[in-house]
Design an enzyme around this catalytic site. Sequence first.
Site, PDB file in Angstrom:
ATOM      1  N   ASP A 454     -22.918  22.105  -6.802  1.00  0.00           N
ATOM      2  CA  ASP A 454     -24.033  22.480  -7.515  1.00  0.00           C
ATOM      3  C   ASP A 454     -23.584  24.086  -7.931  1.00  0.00           C
ATOM      4  OD1 ASP A 454     -26.297  22.865  -8.701  1.00  0.00           O
ATOM      5  OD2 ASP A 454     -27.506  23.067  -6.794  1.00  0.00           O
ATOM      6  N   GLU A 457     -21.793  26.543 -12.911  1.00  0.00           N
ATOM      7  CA  GLU A 457     -21.712  26.905 -14.188  1.00  0.00           C
ATOM      8  C   GLU A 457     -20.693  28.349 -14.447  1.00  0.00           C
ATOM      9  OE1 GLU A 457     -24.763  24.295 -13.299  1.00  0.00           O
ATOM     10  OE2 GLU A 457     -24.602  26.489 -12.611  1.00  0.00           O
ATOM     11  N   ASP A 578     -33.146  20.967 -12.816  1.00  0.00           N
ATOM     12  CA  ASP A 578     -34.106  21.140 -12.400  1.00  0.00           C
ATOM     13  C   ASP A 578     -35.117  20.952 -13.335  1.00  0.00           C
ATOM     14  OD1 ASP A 578     -32.745  22.409 -10.329  1.00  0.00           O
ATOM     15  OD2 ASP A 578     -33.182  24.594 -10.994  1.00  0.00           O
TER      16      ASP A 578
END
Length: 934
Positions: A454, A457, A578
Amino acid sequence: MWRSSGWRRRMSSSSSSSPSLLHLALCCVTTLFALHFSAAAKPPKVGFGYRLVSIEESTNGGGLIGYLQVKQSTSTYGPDIPHLRLFVKHETQDRLRVHITDAEEQRWEVPYDLLPRDQPPPPGAKASYSPFTASEYAGGDLIFSFTSDPFTFAVRRKSNGQTLFDSSYGTMVFKDQYLEISTHLPKTAALYGLGENTQPGGIRLRPNDPYTLYTTDISAINLNTDLYGSHPVYMDLRNEGGEATAHAVLLLNSNGMDVFYTGSSLTYKVIGGVLDFFFFSGPSPLAVVDQYTTLIGRPAPMPYWALGFHQCRWGYQNLSVVEGVVEGYRNAQIPLDVIWNDDDHMDAAKDFTLDPVNYPRPKLLEFLDRIHSRGMKYIVLIDPGIAVNSSYGVFQRGMAKNVFIKYEGKPYLAQVWPGPVYFPDYLNPDGVSWWIDEIARFHEMVPVDGLWIDMNEASNFCTGKCELPTNHSCPIPGSTTPWVCCLDCKNLTDTRWDDPPYKINASGSRAPLGFKTIATSATHYNGILEYNAHSLYGFSQAIATHKALQGLQGKRPFILSRSTFVGSGAYAAHWTGDNKGTWDDLRYSISTMLNFGLFGMPMVGSDICGFYPAPTEELCNRWIELGAFYPFSRDHANFASPRQELYQWESVAESARNALGLRYKLLPYLYTLNYEAHTTGAPMARPVFFSFPNFTSSYGLSTQFLLGASVMVSPVLKKAATSVKAMFPPGTWYSLFDMTKAVVSQDDRFVTLDAPLNAVNAHVYQNTILPLQRGGTNSKEARTTPFTLVVAFPFGTTQGDAKGSVYVDDDERPEMKLAEGEASYIEFYATVSGSTVKVWSEVEMGAFSLEKGLLIEKVCVLGLQGNGQGLVVEVDGEPWADAAGAQFTESHAVMHQAKLEGGSKRTSMIVEVGGLSLPLGKTFSMTWKMGINE
């Protein structure tokens, strides 16, 4: 996760901005971008193009090499590169490559070792070439043509002359930090792709919506904004004269870009790299993804258990809570295969650690032994940021091996959940080997069954060049807002990498490229700039993580990644990040899921019931009725939301038992789709037009979808609804919950289906043979149960055929391929001709199925005409002694049009032949004759 800095930024600003004002601000940004977009319909003159000065053809079929010279230089966005090299090659019968780069200096490209593909000849390479005097260069399916002054090129389909790409629409510009090229499009073209973003208008791209590609940690509730992944590919579906054709265009470039789509044109504005186009001829949507994934890598095979249901939450404070969740599902008789931990299991949010108080290793190992014995699995999260902590072994070993991304020669300092962190460099071979070793060490401590990567990015709570503070602690002890930057930082604007001349629409607001991420002037291995490699970070981490897991015990890896790039699907699954517990987010999830099928990442799903805030009970009912059919099906929420496991409400538990009950019966079908995805690239969840490309009414359909070629899911997406309007392509569609009900569609009008709170509408199409099993409370239990074959003929037919297949294997093997004794592939066929019905199988490598004792217990045939009087069933040419046990049920058709004249209803017969014990791994043939109604 709520761990998203996108949500974090909004929360930290809530004291000064209400959510409604923030929403208004985001809307204004989108509106401003749309105005800019409209103004750019005819691109402004930032350059004057190039002329072709020479072009030659390789004598050994190696393609064309041409040289271009700038016509007139400008200073807008920097000086033009004066000389370019053009390389054109028909790489396969159905794939054309057009590569344009600097003729004199090597430029950044997606690394060839990261995404393997053929390399163009290096500049100055000596080869045998002869002058090319034609204006066209034809391959198998595609034709490349060009004009010399100004240089433009076009790509046409050989079969019908259709122009697929035509750069003469605009002026080609090639500067160091600004590349621009355009193509004309017919207004009738339906475009899909260009993600990742949340598209409120559905899967079909809308003219004048913004499409920016740059991996960004910003919540998926932000519409038409660059999100976690970068996929610069689009599919173009056209229907001319009643015949549909599809093709795709990939611009393989990892730099940030804006793509402007007006409906009649498409313009790329890219801030670096090269123009490396791949054209895929199709002509069907399935052929397009087959060709695309041949280049970028086939989707990773998933273990069987990954297709079961998953439960996660950020906020399972200790192991006892996790144990209670597992038992809660078991007591409610809701299927569950995988239990997850967010960072709750970690010691102070540090990767590869355990909280010694809340997740003590001895008790965790006992828990894992218990759930593993049931066939369940356990997955945990790891973030890329490694805590800067001199007593932390992972950090110590990383520093010793010099594996972190650098800024001015030192590890780049950022902040994530553990506080100050360094980011591993997965482009560095030493960084990859260190990462593999750390995963091996952790797996020795905790035998997890997969990993969740996670925040890759990469996400950073700070911006710019940061240092450890001298006047306060960081992280701040006891802070309730750990996402607020506590380092001492200064913005970086003094380099052309941190402040490029052209500003892409990053975060929907032209945010600086380094905002809340790694500074774009930071460097990776061999001096590679973050400016160029930014959108590859999650991709490179997924590759390293895949190598680590595959090397542990030789088992098939499971990895879930938030950030993705072209080719990520060969290594990882994806969830859509999300989202919110709203009806809109429920609807948006379908388009994002379908897009990732196009991107070569078929294992995808959204957080069921929404990540935050609290969902309503009704919404959670409807979400599990949809989410049970996501390829990746997981309930996940953040710690600030109330508990939302599916057993928390009795009504939701009932919906879950219904929807997941069907999913677990469909597991052999879903696993076969997994096999098809891995071998052909075919998405598991597909837009309706994939199976019905000539059904133009489905081109924008984003409220329904297909699983595979022939199972239609029609979810409720509106509050307080007790029915759903669904569109069915012409033919017969049988309800999978009540096969006595069928929809017979003749056109594109919507059908109103009953949808009480706990009901799911899922239908199977005619001409299909669907393999089902009995289901169970986990996949280990379900996959050993006997099979039922559902044979669907057109309603009331006396002439028809159907086919289907099933793939079974030992899903522990890393590779997913047919091998004797390790896998079986069975094709099923059925025909009805007059009163004679025949069902049979053909088996490829049946030994594995025979060894596992897999059996077919029932054959259920839908849509027959006639009756069961005098029925004699033969199996493999011999009368079946139990034929008297065959059951016959009258089926009623709900017509798409008005009732038939006289108010009568058409009927057909369902024939169920039960009590069978046919080995799945052995061919069989079954026949009977229907009685004729007088």
